[in-house]
Design a protein around this motif. Sequence first.
Motif, PDB file in Angstrom:
ATOM      1  N   SER A  39       0.847  -1.183   0.000  1.00 47.07           N
ATOM      2  CA  SER A  39       0.000   0.000   0.000  1.00 47.07           C
ATOM      3  C   SER A  39       0.885   1.235   0.000  1.00 47.07           C
ATOM      4  O   SER A  39       1.761   1.376   0.850  1.00 47.07           O
ATOM      5  N   PRO A  40       0.669   2.148  -0.954  1.00 47.18           N
ATOM      6  CA  PRO A  40       1.390   3.414  -0.958  1.00 47.18           C
ATOM      7  C   PRO A  40       0.743   4.461  -0.065  1.00 47.18           C
ATOM      8  O   PRO A  40       1.223   5.584   0.005  1.00 47.18           O
ATOM      9  N   HIS A  41      -0.341   4.086   0.613  1.00 48.60           N
ATOM     10  CA  HIS A  41      -1.135   5.056   1.380  1.00 48.60           C
ATOM     11  C   HIS A  41      -1.435   4.554   2.786  1.00 48.60           C
ATOM     12  O   HIS A  41      -2.551   4.661   3.276  1.00 48.60           O
ATOM     13  N   GLY A  42      -0.406   4.001   3.451  1.00 48.34           N
ATOM     14  CA  GLY A  42      -0.602   3.436   4.772  1.00 48.34           C
ATOM     15  C   GLY A  42      -0.503   4.467   5.892  1.00 48.34           C
ATOM     16  O   GLY A  42      -0.439   5.674   5.665  1.00 48.34           O
ATOM     17  N   GLY A  43      -0.467   3.955   7.121  1.00 48.49           N
ATOM     18  CA  GLY A  43      -0.394   4.836   8.282  1.00 48.49           C
ATOM     19  C   GLY A  43      -1.605   5.735   8.367  1.00 48.49           C
ATOM     20  O   GLY A  43      -2.747   5.289   8.254  1.00 48.49           O
ATOM     21  N   GLY A  44      -1.362   7.044   8.520  1.00 47.79           N
ATOM     22  CA  GLY A  44      -2.457   7.994   8.667  1.00 47.79           C
ATOM     23  C   GLY A  44      -3.054   8.479   7.362  1.00 47.79           C
ATOM     24  O   GLY A  44      -3.992   9.282   7.374  1.00 47.79           O
ATOM     25  N   ILE A  45      -2.520   8.013   6.218  1.00 52.13           N
ATOM     26  CA  ILE A  45      -3.036   8.485   4.931  1.00 52.13           C
ATOM     27  C   ILE A  45      -4.398   7.855   4.654  1.00 52.13           C
ATOM     28  O   ILE A  45      -5.380   8.559   4.384  1.00 52.13           O
ATOM     29  N   GLU A  46      -4.467   6.542   4.712  1.00 55.27           N
ATOM     30  CA  GLU A  46      -5.734   5.811   4.600  1.00 55.27           C
ATOM     31  C   GLU A  46      -5.788   4.852   5.795  1.00 55.27           C
ATOM     32  O   GLU A  46      -5.378   3.698   5.703  1.00 55.27           O
ATOM     33  N   PRO A  47      -6.257   5.345   6.947  1.00 58.25           N
ATOM     34  CA  PRO A  47      -6.128   4.614   8.210  1.00 58.25           C
ATOM     35  C   PRO A  47      -6.753   3.224   8.168  1.00 58.25           C
ATOM     36  O   PRO A  47      -7.807   3.012   7.585  1.00 58.25           O
ATOM     37  N   GLY A  48      -6.045   2.289   8.806  1.00 54.14           N
ATOM     38  CA  GLY A  48      -6.515   0.919   8.888  1.00 54.14           C
ATOM     39  C   GLY A  48      -5.934   0.006   7.840  1.00 54.14           C
ATOM     40  O   GLY A  48      -6.001  -1.224   7.981  1.00 54.14           O
ATOM     41  N   VAL A  49      -5.345   0.568   6.806  1.00 48.43           N
ATOM     42  CA  VAL A  49      -4.789  -0.250   5.722  1.00 48.43           C
ATOM     43  C   VAL A  49      -3.498  -0.940   6.167  1.00 48.43           C
ATOM     44  O   VAL A  49      -3.277  -2.121   5.889  1.00 48.43           O
ATOM     45  N   SER A  50      -2.630  -0.215   6.864  1.00 52.05           N
ATOM     46  CA  SER A  50      -1.351  -0.804   7.280  1.00 52.05           C
ATOM     47  C   SER A  50      -1.550  -2.049   8.132  1.00 52.05           C
ATOM     48  O   SER A  50      -0.829  -3.045   7.978  1.00 52.05           O
ATOM     49  N   GLU A  51      -2.510  -1.992   9.042  1.00 45.05           N
ATOM     50  CA  GLU A  51      -2.742  -3.129   9.929  1.00 45.05           C
ATOM     51  C   GLU A  51      -3.160  -4.367   9.137  1.00 45.05           C
ATOM     52  O   GLU A  51      -2.760  -5.489   9.449  1.00 45.05           O
ATOM     53  N   LEU A  52      -3.949  -4.163   8.098  1.00 43.53           N
ATOM     54  CA  LEU A  52      -4.341  -5.269   7.226  1.00 43.53           C
ATOM     55  C   LEU A  52      -3.129  -5.850   6.509  1.00 43.53           C
ATOM     56  O   LEU A  52      -2.951  -7.067   6.440  1.00 43.53           O
ATOM     57  N   VAL A  53      -2.282  -4.985   5.975  1.00 40.38           N
ATOM     58  CA  VAL A  53      -1.101  -5.447   5.244  1.00 40.38           C
ATOM     59  C   VAL A  53      -0.196  -6.262   6.165  1.00 40.38           C
ATOM     60  O   VAL A  53       0.289  -7.338   5.790  1.00 40.38           O
ATOM     61  N   HIS A  54       0.045  -5.776   7.371  1.00 38.74           N
ATOM     62  CA  HIS A  54       0.893  -6.514   8.310  1.00 38.74           C
ATOM     63  C   HIS A  54       0.314  -7.903   8.597  1.00 38.74           C
ATOM     64  O   HIS A  54       1.051  -8.892   8.660  1.00 38.74           O
ATOM     65  N   PHE A 176     -11.825  -2.455  13.992  1.00 36.74           N
ATOM     66  CA  PHE A 176     -11.127  -2.121  15.228  1.00 36.74           C
ATOM     67  C   PHE A 176     -12.112  -1.643  16.286  1.00 36.74           C
ATOM     68  O   PHE A 176     -13.074  -0.944  15.978  1.00 36.74           O
ATOM     69  N   ASP A 177     -11.833  -1.991  17.527  1.00 32.22           N
ATOM     70  CA  ASP A 177     -12.646  -1.467  18.617  1.00 32.22           C
ATOM     71  C   ASP A 177     -12.291  -0.021  18.924  1.00 32.22           C
ATOM     72  O   ASP A 177     -13.100   0.716  19.474  1.00 32.22           O
ATOM     73  N   ASP A 178     -11.070   0.380  18.579  1.00 31.06           N
ATOM     74  CA  ASP A 178     -10.628   1.765  18.746  1.00 31.06           C
ATOM     75  C   ASP A 178      -9.841   2.144  17.503  1.00 31.06           C
ATOM     76  O   ASP A 178      -8.766   1.588  17.251  1.00 31.06           O
ATOM     77  N   PHE A 179     -10.372   3.063  16.702  1.00 30.12           N
ATOM     78  CA  PHE A 179      -9.799   3.383  15.390  1.00 30.12           C
ATOM     79  C   PHE A 179      -8.644   4.386  15.471  1.00 30.12           C
ATOM     80  O   PHE A 179      -8.019   4.688  14.466  1.00 30.12           O
ATOM     81  N   ARG A 180      -8.353   4.910  16.654  1.00 26.72           N
ATOM     82  CA  ARG A 180      -7.218   5.821  16.777  1.00 26.72           C
ATOM     83  C   ARG A 180      -5.917   5.080  16.476  1.00 26.72           C
ATOM     84  O   ARG A 180      -5.768   3.911  16.787  1.00 26.72           O
ATOM     85  N   ARG A 181      -4.981   5.794  15.848  1.00 27.08           N
ATOM     86  CA  ARG A 181      -3.795   5.141  15.307  1.00 27.08           C
ATOM     87  C   ARG A 181      -3.031   4.333  16.354  1.00 27.08           C
ATOM     88  O   ARG A 181      -2.623   3.202  16.102  1.00 27.08           O
TER      89      ARG A 181
END
Length: 207
Positions: A39-54, A176-181
């Motif tokens: 994903s070129p848009h992980g972390g705070g760019i498109e939240p929740g994507v990084s966790e899926l990739v990991h 996520f139960d808590d969507f904060r980063r």
Amino acid sequence: MTQIIDTYQNYEELSAHEREGIDYQILHKRKGDQLLVLSPHGGGIEPGVSELVHELTSNYSMYLFEGLKVKGNQVLHITSTRFDEPICLSQVHTHHYTFALHGYGETDVYQTLVGGTDRVRAAETVRQLTLNGFQALLLSESDRYSGTHPDNINNQCLTGQSVQIEISQAQRRAFFDDFRRRHRRDTQNDQFYRYTNVLKQILTLYE
């Protein structure tokens, strides 16, 4: 979906104004040359994507470009047809297939839009998500969000065969139960694991 107007036209522009390790970071690992999940848009760019990739990449190569800003990570978004960060290019160019994850801003609909040039695996992704209770739609190859443009970073792999999924914000929040980063990695719920288990089954089609 609303089209995003990028602040920077390429990585060279972005890196001249943003600080690696402070405003953004690049994470990558290589496991063979068959499949790259990115994903070129992980972390705070498109939240929740990084966790899926990991979660998906214990057995596959991975690339993530992540926004680290406290707020305003949208300025780090570079459209996939212009995303030219050198590590990503080197990874994509030396893998046979790509599976790309993105997020879009829809807050009312729980949905995954599936595109890419690999129409067989894209259709199977939709089928499996739907069978497991998730709303998913196969985008036509002509759809502007289908990820089929030859310049899309996904399609610069050795075969040119990609699957691209776009996950609505509503659906990502539901994982996520808590969507904060700082809490997402620790609050992944049953829906997160049901969804990633479906995608893991799709990824075995590359083995």
